[in-house]
Write an enzyme that holds these catalytic residues in place. Structure first.
Site, PDB file in Angstrom:
ATOM      1  CD  GLU A  61      -1.428  -2.425   1.788  1.00 11.89           C
ATOM      2  OE1 GLU A  61      -2.206  -3.384   1.860  1.00 11.89           O
ATOM      3  OE2 GLU A  61      -0.221  -2.496   2.153  1.00 11.89           O
ATOM      4  N   PRO A 267      11.545 -13.665  -1.805  1.00 14.69           N
ATOM      5  CG  PRO A 267      12.405 -14.854  -0.017  1.00 14.69           C
ATOM      6  CD  PRO A 267      12.811 -14.013  -1.178  1.00 14.69           C
ATOM      7  NE  ARG A 268       3.916  -8.759  -0.355  1.00 18.68           N
ATOM      8  CZ  ARG A 268       3.710  -7.644  -1.032  1.00 18.68           C
ATOM      9  NH1 ARG A 268       4.447  -7.364  -2.093  1.00 18.68           N
ATOM     10  NH2 ARG A 268       2.759  -6.806  -0.683  1.00 18.68           N
ATOM     11  N   GLY A 309      12.851  -3.079  -1.828  1.00 15.56           N
ATOM     12  CA  GLY A 309      12.685  -1.935  -2.717  1.00 15.56           C
ATOM     13  C   GLY A 309      13.293  -2.095  -4.092  1.00 15.56           C
ATOM     14  CD  GLU A 310      18.012  -3.803  -4.615  1.00 20.33           C
ATOM     15  OE1 GLU A 310      18.921  -3.032  -4.243  1.00 20.33           O
ATOM     16  OE2 GLU A 310      18.195  -5.028  -4.830  1.00 20.33           O
ATOM     17  CG  ASN A 334      -0.989  -5.269  -8.640  1.00 24.38           C
ATOM     18  OD1 ASN A 334      -1.032  -5.471  -9.851  1.00 24.38           O
ATOM     19  ND2 ASN A 334      -1.696  -4.348  -8.038  1.00 24.38           N
ATOM     20  CB  ILE A 336       0.735  -3.333 -11.940  1.00 26.57           C
ATOM     21  CG1 ILE A 336      -0.774  -3.597 -12.032  1.00 26.57           C
ATOM     22  CG2 ILE A 336       1.066  -1.986 -12.570  1.00 26.57           C
ATOM     23  CD1 ILE A 336      -1.615  -2.622 -11.241  1.00 26.57           C
ATOM     24  CD  GLU A 337       6.202  -3.465  -8.127  1.00 24.97           C
ATOM     25  OE1 GLU A 337       6.876  -2.596  -7.548  1.00 24.97           O
ATOM     26  OE2 GLU A 337       6.028  -4.607  -7.668  1.00 24.97           O
TER      27      GLU A 337
END
Length: 427
Positions: A61, A267-268, A309-310, A334, A336-337
């Site tokens: 988010e 990993p998330r 962040g990569e 998602n 989208i990236e």
């Protein structure tokens, strides 16, 4: 009123469990024991001048909020912006993304949904308006904003049928909360219909703000660095994987994929990096970690993406990506990236948290769906070994991402009357 009292009573009964949960989470992330007072409405400092408050629960988010944060600050140069979160990783992500904006953007934890903690939060910061990213709804928070006259909106809202069933079980407590939101910007028509059945009134379909995030040039350059570090091998990215997915993935990868294919495993959740490294070790596949900053050796089979962040860089480097969270019943992530940088995508059967965007990406030719990890790997290898198919899917992904932009502008228009009204009341 009775339901809200019962709801609040449950929060009071849960106080010992809240403390235990923070300690338990701190085993992996010590940051959970920092700023604990904020979770109960106690803040060491205030912010100067008119304030816009935006709540972004965690990493996803917070990253999705970036276009809206910049648009709000540009449109309201007299205002500062307070970002609230529920997780340390969300807070750290805000510092990473918005640190260059200085004191105009600050972060804090949103308090737990005790009426008195909410009242403290609103009294301390006195926001001109509140904005909830996606679908984070707290009944006492909504009621507190109603009592203080603070307009509270929900933007980029998405609601799966599964989540809608959960809210329906809350009955009038959820209907009252949704009904008192001053405005809602839904991602899709289907999200809007589900929100309306739960009592939402002032609703528009504004689209998905995440489409408006431009892949940072620095991340694209880092992706090229990754490719150079890896060498001529083809790259299969397993993006944002979740607990229960990595083990089967590693087994299937060892069986199906030749040494010429490198698995980049990201990993998330960062607190699982070491756990996943141990899983790779038990699989017998040679591992290197991104954090080592060393060239990837020719006999390395798995490169662990243990960085924050990569994600854009990983997608930019990859030949194709398996989207994590979609191989177990976790709702997916998602895509989208990935599509924005032209990375072909393979999703699993469980994408209920991102149903619309995954179906749209598949329809656009930017993504494929597989029923299980074995089939997903087969599809990924087919894409990897077909340069023409990779190029076609990559171009389709970029076109797909471009065609859905504009949600930030529509969301700003949705919030503009609330901000004007709040400004007029302050006078």
């Amino acid at each position: 009123m009775i339901l809200r009292l019962l709801y609040s009573a449950l929060w009071y009964l849960a106080v010992p469990l809240i403390g235990l949960r923070l300690v338990w989470r701190a085993r992996r992330q010590p940051e959970y024991l920092q700023h604990v007072g904020e979770r109960f409405g106690r803040y060491p400092t205030s912010m100067v001048g008119p304030l816009i408050w935006l709540h972004a629960v965690s990493v996803g988010e917070t990253r999705a909020s970036a276009p809206l944060v910049h648009a709000l600050l540009d449109a309201h140069p007299d205002c500062s912006l307070l970002l609230t979160h529920m997780t340390p990783t969300g807070r750290a992500t805000a510092a990473e993304i918005f640190g260059n904006l200085g004191p105009r953007v600050q972060s804090a934890y949103l308090p737990y949904d005790f009426p008195w903690a909410v009242a403290r939060f609103l009294r301390h910061f006195r926001p001109r308006i509140g904005v909830l990213m996606e679908t984070e709804l707290w009944p006492n928070l909504v009621e507190g904003c109603r009592r203080t006259g603070t307009p509270l909106a929900m933007v980029n809202a998405r609601l799966s049928e599964r989540s809608a069933r959960g809210y329906r079980r809350a009955g009038s407590l959820a209907r009252d909360a949704f009904g008192h939101l001053a405005a809602i910007g839904a991602q899709t028509e289907a999200d809007g219909r589900r929100l309306t059945t739960l009592g939402a009134r002032w609703l528009q379909v504004t689209g998905n703000i995440k489409f408006d995030i431009t892949p940072p040039e620095a991340m694209l350059a880092l992706g090229e660095t990754f490719r150079n570090r890896i060498g001529p091998r083809q790259i299969l990215l397993a993006a944002s994987t979740r607990e229960g997915e990595e083990g089967p993935l590693l087994e299937a990868f060892a069986r199906q994929c030749p040494p010429g294919v490198l698995l980049v495993l990201v990993p998330r959740h960062p607190q699982r990096f070491d756990e996943v490294a141990r899983l790779v070790g038990r699989s017998g596949l040679k591992l290197q970690r991104r954090s080592s900053n060393e060239p990837v050796m020719a006999d390395t089979r798995v490169w662990l993406g243990d960085s924050m962040g990569e994600m854009y860089a990983y997608y930019a480097a990859a030949d194709t990506a398996l989207i994590g969270g979609s191989w177990e019943k976790l709702g997916g992530q998602n895509p989208i990236e990935a599509t924005a940088v032209g990375c072909p995508v393979v999703v699993g059967p469980h994408t209920f948290n991102f149903k619309a965007v995954c179906e749209q990406a598949i329809e656009a030719g930017a993504a494929l769906r597989a029923n299980n990890l074995e089939d997903g790997l087969k599809l990924a290898l087919e894409i990897i070994h077909s340069p023409a198919r990779r190029k076609t899917m990559g171009e389709a992904g970029r076109d797909f991402a471009r065609s859905h932009r504009g949600a930030t502008t529509r969301t700003l228009a949705l919030l503009a009357p609330l901000l004007r009204g709040a400004q007029a009341r302050k006078r």
